[in-house]
Each structure stands twice: as structure tokens, then as C-alpha cells.
Write an enzyme that holds these catalytic residues in place. Structure first.
Site, mmCIF file in Angstrom:
data_model
loop_
_atom_site.group_PDB
_atom_site.id
_atom_site.type_symbol
_atom_site.label_atom_id
_atom_site.label_comp_id
_atom_site.label_asym_id
_atom_site.label_seq_id
_atom_site.Cartn_x
_atom_site.Cartn_y
_atom_site.Cartn_z
ATOM 1 N N ARG A 1 0.660 -1.065 -0.167
ATOM 2 C CA ARG A 1 -0.056 0.090 0.009
ATOM 3 C C ARG A 1 0.802 1.232 -0.111
ATOM 4 O O ARG A 1 1.736 1.288 0.629
ATOM 5 C CB ARG A 1 -0.824 0.154 1.383
ATOM 6 N N HIS B 1 -1.199 -0.540 -9.736
ATOM 7 C CA HIS B 1 -1.909 -1.271 -8.930
ATOM 8 C C HIS B 1 -2.622 -2.570 -9.535
ATOM 9 O O HIS B 1 -3.560 -2.704 -9.485
ATOM 10 C CB HIS B 1 -3.071 -0.659 -7.977
ATOM 11 N N GLU C 1 -4.182 7.126 -5.103
ATOM 12 C CA GLU C 1 -4.452 6.301 -6.324
ATOM 13 C C GLU C 1 -5.651 6.870 -6.938
ATOM 14 O O GLU C 1 -6.767 7.140 -6.073
ATOM 15 C CB GLU C 1 -4.286 5.030 -6.233
#
Ligand code: GLV
Ligand code: GLV
Length: 321
Positions: free
Chosen positions: A239, A287, A268
Site C-alpha cells: 500500500r 496497482h 491512487e
């Protein structure tokens, strides 16, 4: 009696939705590549018995307070830092995630990102399209070796162990740091437990695999990067919140570390205006750690099965609380 109502915050595979529709009244946010807006999520939550959520959805106090019928939130991810677990517990809402099914897929991507960063694949991929390949040359895009180097894994959960397994295939020396010792990883992969500080000092590849919690927020800060070797390569597929991105940028610009590979960011999505993206030493992915077709389908099935179990009064398969 009316069927329990399930709200799904993103369009999923047809067969997963068909399965849920057999038992429940199901409604779905109709887009695959656009998150549900906050207003709609809160509105739908009001009558929901179950929510199937993405890591892009904030499942917080405000939502729980409106969702009086809510019994289960099935998050389509192994991480669940988007959900207020404490508050869910006080409201007796079961939270589930999707561990196990994504372990190897995420470890593959992590190792791929490590290789890509070490061998400067981002820069290499641009040479031919840019018509910049004039000759073979001895130091052209010379990167760093991976084999026989030292990897330091921070967070030796299941994905950390799967990364260690891949590293052992590359004859790497494996160091790890974790809240608790993992005797099995030590025996199976020859991994050595060290302090966080020692790991930062010794590792050629510092790989962050720890979940985002109050304790790990900004764990990789200025001091942490300063302790690393100047040749160190930092990899994060966990993360973005675990990293102080400004400190990382400074460490790269000042040559305190060599390069980094990132699959996750603090806020994000990011775009090309993000300061880290401007640096040649940064290899960035959007991601995609668990993103193989097979694994994403297994995650969807597991999330749906968790909902089915809880709404049928059975124990959830993979609860986090
Ligand atoms: C993805 O980041 C996940 O937590 O599954
Ligand atoms: C490189 O291609 C080599 O032959 O060394």
C-alpha cells in the site's frame, strides 16, 4: 419474505453475478472502470444486507451508521485498510477479504517488478519505439544483478513468503522482518529474521509487503531510506500509505538509494504529473498486483461466497474481524 439485498460496487464477471442473483436481490454499479460515487454508495448501503466492495470504496463510520441492515462487507482485496474495522465490529458487521487465492499471482508481479526495476526494463522498452538503438554497447542500460544478492522482505505474511520462495530460486540471500518470527519460512527458504534497521542496512532489494495500519503508516520515511545502501532498490506492492513519497523522491534524487519499483501509491490513481513518475529510476505500475484473469475471478467468487455464507447464517470463509 423478500430476498436479502446485495449491492456490488463494480461490474464483475457475469457468472459471479448470476450466482448471487439466484439467492439474493442484487444490484450492481454498472461500470467496470469507474468507482461508485459516494452518494450512490451511501444510498444503496441504507437498505443493503451485504456489500461487495472494492479497495477504492471508503467503508467508514458514516456508511455503517446509515446501513442498518448490513451484515457483511466482502472486500475484493486481501488488504482492508479502506474499511473501519473497529467500527464494523461495534456494529456487528462481518468483514471479509480475499487472501490465499491471490498469493502467488501477487508474488509473481512483485518479483517481476523487482526484475524490471533492477534491469531497467522501463527504459529498455522505450529505446526501439523511440528509434534510439544505434549499436550494441558495453554499458548500454547496464542495471543491477538480482541473482545472489540479498533481498529484505518487510512483512512476512503469505505473499512475503511466496516472494521469498521466488527469491530462493534466484539464489538470493533472504532476510525478513515481521512482527512475529516465521520459523517455517526460515526452515523452508533459509530466510533469516533481522531487525527492521538491520534489514535496511543489509538488503540490496528492500521489498515492502506489509499491510497499511496505524503502525506501518509512513514506515518507509526519510530515516529508513537513509539507512539503506546507496545501491539499494526499493519495491512496494503493498500500500502506498506505508511510504513517505516525498522522502522517497528525495532519496532517489539525492542518490541515497538507486531505484524503486512501485505498484501502489498514496493517493491512487496518479498520473504523469506525480513527481516520482518523472524519475528514470522509478518503474511504476497501476496497482495490478493480483491482476491475472484467473485470480481476479477467484477473488470475485470468494467475495461472493463469503456473502452467501453470512446471509445464510453460516460462518464466513475468510473473515478479517
Ligand atoms: C490489492 O492490493 C489487494 O489488497 O488485494
Ligand atoms: C550479448 O548479447 C552477448 O553475446 O554477450
Amino acid at each position: 419474505m423478500s430476498k436479502p439485498y446485495v449491492y456490488i460496487t463494480r461490474k464483475l464477471s457475469e457468472h459471479v453475478m448470476d450466482t448471487l442473483e439466484k439467492h439474493f436481490s442484487v444490484e450492481v454499479w454498472p461500470y467496470e472502470d469507474k468507482p461508485v460515487d459516494r452518494e450512490t454508495l451511501l444510498e444503496k448501503s441504507k437498505k443493503a444486507d451485504a456489500l461487495l466492495t472494492m479497495l477504492t470504496d471508503q467503508v467508514d463510520q458514516e456508511l455503517f451508521d446509515q446501513a442498518e441492515n448490513l451484515k457483511v462487507v466482502a472486500n475484493l482485496a486481501v488488504g482492508y485498510d479502506n474499511i473501519d474495522l473497529q467500527y464494523a465490529k461495534s456494529r456487528n458487521v462481518t468483514i471479509t477479504n480475499t487472501p490465499d487465492v491471490l498469493t502467488d499471482t501477487t508474488a509473481d508481479l512483485t518479483f517481476g517488478l523487482l526484475l524490471a526495476t533492477a534491469r531497467r526494463m522501463k527504459e529498455a522498452l522505450q529505446v526501439i519505439p523511440n528509434n534510439e538503438w544505434t549499436t550494441w554497447s558495453p554499458y548500454m542500460l547496464a542495471g543491477a544483478d538480482v541473482h545472489h544478492k540479498t533481498i529484505g522482505i518487510v512483512g512476512m505474511g503469505q505473499i512475503g513468503e511466496a516472494v521469498a520462495k521466488r527469491a530462493s530460486g534466484f539464489d538470493m540471500k533472504i532476510l525478513y522482518h515481521n512482527r512475529s518470527r516465521k520459523k517455517e519460512a526460515e526452515e523452508k527458504m533459509g530466510a533469516t529474521y533481522v531487525s527492521f534497521e538491520e534489514l535496511l542496512q543489509e538488503a540490496d532489494y528492500v521489498v515492502c509487503m506489509t499491510p497499511l495500519t496505524e503502525e506501518t503508516k509512513d514506515l518507509f520515511n526519510k530515516e529508513a531510506f537513509q539507512k539503506m545502501k546507496s545501491s539499494a532498490i526499493f519495491i512496494n506492492t503493498s500500500r502506498g500509505g506505508v511510504v513517505d513519497e516525498q522522502a522517497l523522491e528525495q532519496a532517489l534524487v539525492n542518490g541515497e538509494i538507486e531505484a524503486c519499483g512501485l505498484d501502489v501509491f498514496k493517493n491512487e490513481p496518479i498520473d504523469q504529473s506525480h513527481p516520482l513518475i518523472k524519475l528514470d529510476q522509478v518503474t511504476a505500475f497501476p496497482h495490478i498486483g493480483s491482476s491475472s484473469v484467473e485470480t481476479r475471478e477467484k477473488m470475485m467468487e470468494l467475495a461472493a461466497d463469503n456473502i452467501t455464507h453470512v446471509l445464510n447464517g453460516k460462518d464466513p470463509l475468510t473473515p478479517v474481524n
